[in-house]
Design a protein around this motif. Sequence first.
Motif, PDB file in Angstrom:
ATOM      1  N   MET A 107       0.829  -1.201   0.000  1.00  0.00           N
ATOM      2  CA  MET A 107       0.000   0.000   0.000  1.00  0.00           C
ATOM      3  C   MET A 107       0.872   1.263   0.000  1.00  0.00           C
ATOM      4  O   MET A 107       0.591   2.234  -0.702  1.00  0.00           O
ATOM      5  N   GLU A 108       1.938   1.233   0.783  1.00  0.00           N
ATOM      6  CA  GLU A 108       2.839   2.376   0.858  1.00  0.00           C
ATOM      7  C   GLU A 108       3.598   2.576  -0.456  1.00  0.00           C
ATOM      8  O   GLU A 108       3.764   3.694  -0.930  1.00  0.00           O
ATOM      9  N   VAL A 109       4.055   1.471  -1.036  1.00  0.00           N
ATOM     10  CA  VAL A 109       4.748   1.559  -2.331  1.00  0.00           C
ATOM     11  C   VAL A 109       3.810   2.135  -3.385  1.00  0.00           C
ATOM     12  O   VAL A 109       4.180   3.025  -4.156  1.00  0.00           O
ATOM     13  N   SER A 110       2.579   1.630  -3.404  1.00  0.00           N
ATOM     14  CA  SER A 110       1.600   2.130  -4.373  1.00  0.00           C
ATOM     15  C   SER A 110       1.366   3.630  -4.170  1.00  0.00           C
ATOM     16  O   SER A 110       1.259   4.398  -5.136  1.00  0.00           O
ATOM     17  N   ARG A 111       1.339   4.062  -2.921  1.00  0.00           N
ATOM     18  CA  ARG A 111       1.091   5.461  -2.603  1.00  0.00           C
ATOM     19  C   ARG A 111       2.212   6.371  -3.116  1.00  0.00           C
ATOM     20  O   ARG A 111       1.954   7.450  -3.665  1.00  0.00           O
TER      21      ARG A 111
ATOM     22  N   ALA B  86       3.337  -2.956 -12.362  1.00  0.00           N
ATOM     23  CA  ALA B  86       3.111  -1.655 -12.998  1.00  0.00           C
ATOM     24  C   ALA B  86       1.851  -1.024 -12.447  1.00  0.00           C
ATOM     25  O   ALA B  86       0.793  -1.646 -12.407  1.00  0.00           O
ATOM     26  N   LYS B  87       1.989   0.223 -12.018  1.00  0.00           N
ATOM     27  CA  LYS B  87       0.852   0.953 -11.475  1.00  0.00           C
ATOM     28  C   LYS B  87       0.063   1.592 -12.626  1.00  0.00           C
ATOM     29  O   LYS B  87       0.627   2.363 -13.401  1.00  0.00           O
ATOM     30  N   GLY B  88      -1.178   1.227 -12.751  1.00  0.00           N
ATOM     31  CA  GLY B  88      -2.042   1.869 -13.720  1.00  0.00           C
ATOM     32  C   GLY B  88      -1.674   1.619 -15.163  1.00  0.00           C
ATOM     33  O   GLY B  88      -1.944   2.436 -16.031  1.00  0.00           O
ATOM     34  N   GLY B  89      -1.029   0.491 -15.438  1.00  0.00           N
ATOM     35  CA  GLY B  89      -0.682   0.209 -16.831  1.00  0.00           C
ATOM     36  C   GLY B  89      -0.076  -1.152 -16.981  1.00  0.00           C
ATOM     37  O   GLY B  89       0.019  -1.915 -16.021  1.00  0.00           O
TER      38      GLY B  89
ATOM     39  N   GLU C 272      -6.543  -6.173  -5.570  1.00  0.00           N
ATOM     40  CA  GLU C 272      -7.344  -5.101  -6.172  1.00  0.00           C
ATOM     41  C   GLU C 272      -7.166  -3.765  -5.451  1.00  0.00           C
ATOM     42  O   GLU C 272      -7.492  -2.714  -5.984  1.00  0.00           O
ATOM     43  N   ASP C 273      -6.603  -3.807  -4.226  1.00  0.00           N
ATOM     44  CA  ASP C 273      -6.360  -2.554  -3.502  1.00  0.00           C
ATOM     45  C   ASP C 273      -5.393  -1.643  -4.251  1.00  0.00           C
ATOM     46  O   ASP C 273      -5.446  -0.428  -4.134  1.00  0.00           O
ATOM     47  N   TYR C 274      -4.467  -2.248  -4.995  1.00  0.00           N
ATOM     48  CA  TYR C 274      -3.515  -1.412  -5.725  1.00  0.00           C
ATOM     49  C   TYR C 274      -3.568  -1.634  -7.231  1.00  0.00           C
ATOM     50  O   TYR C 274      -2.908  -0.911  -7.970  1.00  0.00           O
ATOM     51  N   SER C 275      -4.317  -2.600  -7.714  1.00  0.00           N
ATOM     52  CA  SER C 275      -4.570  -2.780  -9.150  1.00  0.00           C
ATOM     53  C   SER C 275      -3.299  -2.721  -9.999  1.00  0.00           C
ATOM     54  O   SER C 275      -3.237  -2.018 -10.991  1.00  0.00           O
ATOM     55  N   TRP C 276      -2.289  -3.451  -9.577  1.00  0.00           N
ATOM     56  CA  TRP C 276      -1.060  -3.510 -10.359  1.00  0.00           C
ATOM     57  C   TRP C 276      -1.192  -4.546 -11.466  1.00  0.00           C
ATOM     58  O   TRP C 276      -1.879  -5.552 -11.319  1.00  0.00           O
ATOM     59  N   THR C 277      -0.502  -4.287 -12.562  1.00  0.00           N
ATOM     60  CA  THR C 277      -0.321  -5.311 -13.590  1.00  0.00           C
ATOM     61  C   THR C 277       1.032  -5.945 -13.325  1.00  0.00           C
ATOM     62  O   THR C 277       2.056  -5.263 -13.373  1.00  0.00           O
ATOM     63  N   VAL C 278       1.055  -7.243 -13.009  1.00  0.00           N
ATOM     64  CA  VAL C 278       2.290  -7.898 -12.589  1.00  0.00           C
ATOM     65  C   VAL C 278       2.852  -8.771 -13.710  1.00  0.00           C
ATOM     66  O   VAL C 278       2.157  -9.639 -14.242  1.00  0.00           O
ATOM     67  N   THR C 279       4.102  -8.508 -14.067  1.00  0.00           N
ATOM     68  CA  THR C 279       4.813  -9.323 -15.044  1.00  0.00           C
ATOM     69  C   THR C 279       5.920 -10.073 -14.310  1.00  0.00           C
ATOM     70  O   THR C 279       6.672  -9.470 -13.535  1.00  0.00           O
TER      71      THR C 279
END
Length: 208
Positions: A133-137, A200-203, A163-170
């Motif tokens: 959560m902190e990293v996403s922030r 990836a945040k938001g992408g 889903e709290d941070y909705s990252w796309t993970v590769t």
Amino acid sequence: MAQYGKTSYWDERYTKDPEPFDWYQRYSGIQELVQKYIKKDDAVLMAGCGNSQLSEDMFEDGYANLSNIDISRVVIDQMSDKYKDKPALTFQQMNVCSLEFPDESFDAVVAKGVMDAILCGEGSTANVAKMCMEVSRVLKPAGVFFVVSYGVPDNRMQYLENEDYSWTVTTHTVPKPTVSATAVPDTKDANSVHYIYVCAKGGNAEEG
């Protein structure tokens, strides 16, 4: 079993052994992936830097904005002194689960071994969630969280694909340094590789 989840363990370790040590991988082992996802002029947060040479190696490779944090005051003091002639490398004592940076401060956050260390401690699941959560922030809207781990996707993805941070993970794999460079590692053999999770945040991380 070593108490990797406790600050006191790290303070004692770094007091006894101040020599540089890189967990899992040196920069050379992950350089290609770092360069793929992180630009040279990006603002980068190195979470749980320890006394790794990763920041120094990235600096020598042209990365010019590297903020380093670690929960251990002992190692932060050591590293601040060691790199006092390199103002591009900053060092602060900080807990990755409670970052003191403003929102959207960084283009990338690199965490090599940090997630694994937190998972060794008490309240590990809650603390990993706090870290994420902190990293996403603190990540900018198109930022990436670059995680180096020994943990297999079946275990680690449950923390990262939230889903709290909705990252796309590769997910990528890199051979462990002990594996011969001439041998083709069997990526199905978890013992022969480390995992890189690019969140990836938001992408889509593949676009990076």
